[in-house]
Structures are given as C-alpha cells and as structure tokens.
Design a protein around this motif. Structure first.
Motif, PDB file in Angstrom:
ATOM      1  N   GLY A   1       0.803  -1.215   0.000  1.00  0.00           N
ATOM      2  CA  GLY A   1       0.000   0.000   0.000  1.00  0.00           C
ATOM      3  C   GLY A   1       0.833   1.261   0.000  1.00  0.00           C
ATOM      4  O   GLY A   1       1.287   1.705   1.038  1.00  0.00           O
ATOM      5  N   THR A   2       1.075   1.825  -1.158  1.00  0.00           N
ATOM      6  CA  THR A   2       1.810   3.089  -1.288  1.00  0.00           C
ATOM      7  C   THR A   2       1.093   3.918  -2.338  1.00  0.00           C
ATOM      8  O   THR A   2       0.106   3.486  -2.936  1.00  0.00           O
ATOM      9  CB  THR A   2       3.268   2.873  -1.757  1.00  0.00           C
ATOM     10  N   ILE A   3       1.613   5.110  -2.590  1.00  0.00           N
ATOM     11  CA  ILE A   3       1.057   5.960  -3.639  1.00  0.00           C
ATOM     12  C   ILE A   3       1.108   5.245  -4.993  1.00  0.00           C
ATOM     13  O   ILE A   3       0.276   5.464  -5.861  1.00  0.00           O
ATOM     14  CB  ILE A   3       1.788   7.322  -3.697  1.00  0.00           C
ATOM     15  N   MET A   4       2.057   4.342  -5.156  1.00  0.00           N
ATOM     16  CA  MET A   4       2.195   3.608  -6.411  1.00  0.00           C
ATOM     17  C   MET A   4       1.016   2.678  -6.670  1.00  0.00           C
ATOM     18  O   MET A   4       0.726   2.349  -7.816  1.00  0.00           O
ATOM     19  CB  MET A   4       3.505   2.810  -6.419  1.00  0.00           C
ATOM     20  N   LYS A   5       0.342   2.263  -5.651  1.00  0.00           N
ATOM     21  CA  LYS A   5      -0.824   1.384  -5.811  1.00  0.00           C
ATOM     22  C   LYS A   5      -1.826   2.007  -6.789  1.00  0.00           C
ATOM     23  O   LYS A   5      -2.311   1.348  -7.696  1.00  0.00           O
ATOM     24  CB  LYS A   5      -1.463   1.131  -4.452  1.00  0.00           C
ATOM     25  N   GLY A   6      -2.093   3.275  -6.605  1.00  0.00           N
ATOM     26  CA  GLY A   6      -3.011   3.975  -7.501  1.00  0.00           C
ATOM     27  C   GLY A   6      -2.441   4.211  -8.886  1.00  0.00           C
ATOM     28  O   GLY A   6      -3.170   4.259  -9.869  1.00  0.00           O
ATOM     29  N   GLN A   7      -1.122   4.345  -8.965  1.00  0.00           N
ATOM     30  CA  GLN A   7      -0.479   4.597 -10.250  1.00  0.00           C
ATOM     31  C   GLN A   7      -0.515   3.385 -11.171  1.00  0.00           C
ATOM     32  O   GLN A   7      -0.618   3.519 -12.380  1.00  0.00           O
ATOM     33  CB  GLN A   7       0.977   5.048 -10.041  1.00  0.00           C
ATOM     34  N   VAL A   8      -0.417   2.195 -10.613  1.00  0.00           N
ATOM     35  CA  VAL A   8      -0.359   0.986 -11.439  1.00  0.00           C
ATOM     36  C   VAL A   8      -1.700   0.264 -11.559  1.00  0.00           C
ATOM     37  O   VAL A   8      -1.823  -0.669 -12.349  1.00  0.00           O
ATOM     38  CB  VAL A   8       0.711  -0.015 -10.945  1.00  0.00           C
ATOM     39  N   ALA A   9      -2.692   0.687 -10.799  1.00  0.00           N
ATOM     40  CA  ALA A   9      -3.981  -0.018 -10.739  1.00  0.00           C
ATOM     41  C   ALA A   9      -4.622  -0.210 -12.111  1.00  0.00           C
ATOM     42  O   ALA A   9      -5.223  -1.252 -12.383  1.00  0.00           O
ATOM     43  CB  ALA A   9      -4.939   0.713  -9.813  1.00  0.00           C
ATOM     44  N   LYS A  10      -4.478   0.769 -12.989  1.00  0.00           N
ATOM     45  CA  LYS A  10      -5.154   0.703 -14.290  1.00  0.00           C
ATOM     46  C   LYS A  10      -4.428  -0.160 -15.319  1.00  0.00           C
ATOM     47  O   LYS A  10      -4.944  -0.400 -16.400  1.00  0.00           O
ATOM     48  CB  LYS A  10      -5.369   2.109 -14.832  1.00  0.00           C
TER      49      LYS A  10
END
Length: 90
Positions: free
Chosen positions: A66-75
């Motif tokens: 769970g980091t800011i990267m989670k949202g970056q790679v989700a798509k």
C-alpha cells in the motif's frame, strides 16, 4: 541522416515495448532519466535490474503493497507492467 533513422527506430521499438503504460506520469517523481529517488524514499529505478523493476511494479498492484504507487499501477495489467519493466533499469 543514418543516425536520425536509427534513433527513430530505437524510439519506436522502446515505445512499443512500453505498451499501454504512460511513463510521463512517472517522471514527475522518478525523473526523466529514472535517476531520482521518488519522494526521497524509493530506490533509483535506473540502478535497478529489469527483474527488480518488474517485482517492484507488480508488488504495487491493488491488494498488495500500500503506497502511492498502488493507484499509479492499478489501471495497468500485469503484462503491461512486465513489458514496461523490460525497458527500465539495467
């Protein structure tokens, strides 16, 4: 002229490998040459191996780290991230 053509071919091949991933969103934190530690905390991507980049990208998929990267790679699909990893690092 030969150098320009070679550069265009190399850029096209790299772009094709990157596939669907928009790396412009990445360079704000990681730097245009991938040599910046994002938020002063992450590893320098250009110093990582392809395998390390792939492992890191896949670890950020939802339900994992769970980091800011989670949202970056989700798509992106896992295959998109694997393809991108082949173009980054050493």
């Amino acid at each position: 002229m030969k150098l320009i053509v070679s550069s265009i071919v190399a850029l096209t091949a790299t772009s094709a490998l990157m596939g669907a991933v928009n790396t412009a969103a990445c360079t704000g934190c990681h730097g245009a040459d991938w040599a910046k530690p994002a938020l002063g905390k992450s590893k320098v991507v250009s110093a990582m191996t392809h395998a390390e980049v792939e492992a890191a990208l896949l670890s950020f998929k939802p339900g994992k780290t769970g980091t800011i990267m989670k949202g970056q790679v989700a798509k992106y699909s896992e295959q998109d991230l694997k393809d991108l990893a082949k173009t980054l690092g050493k």
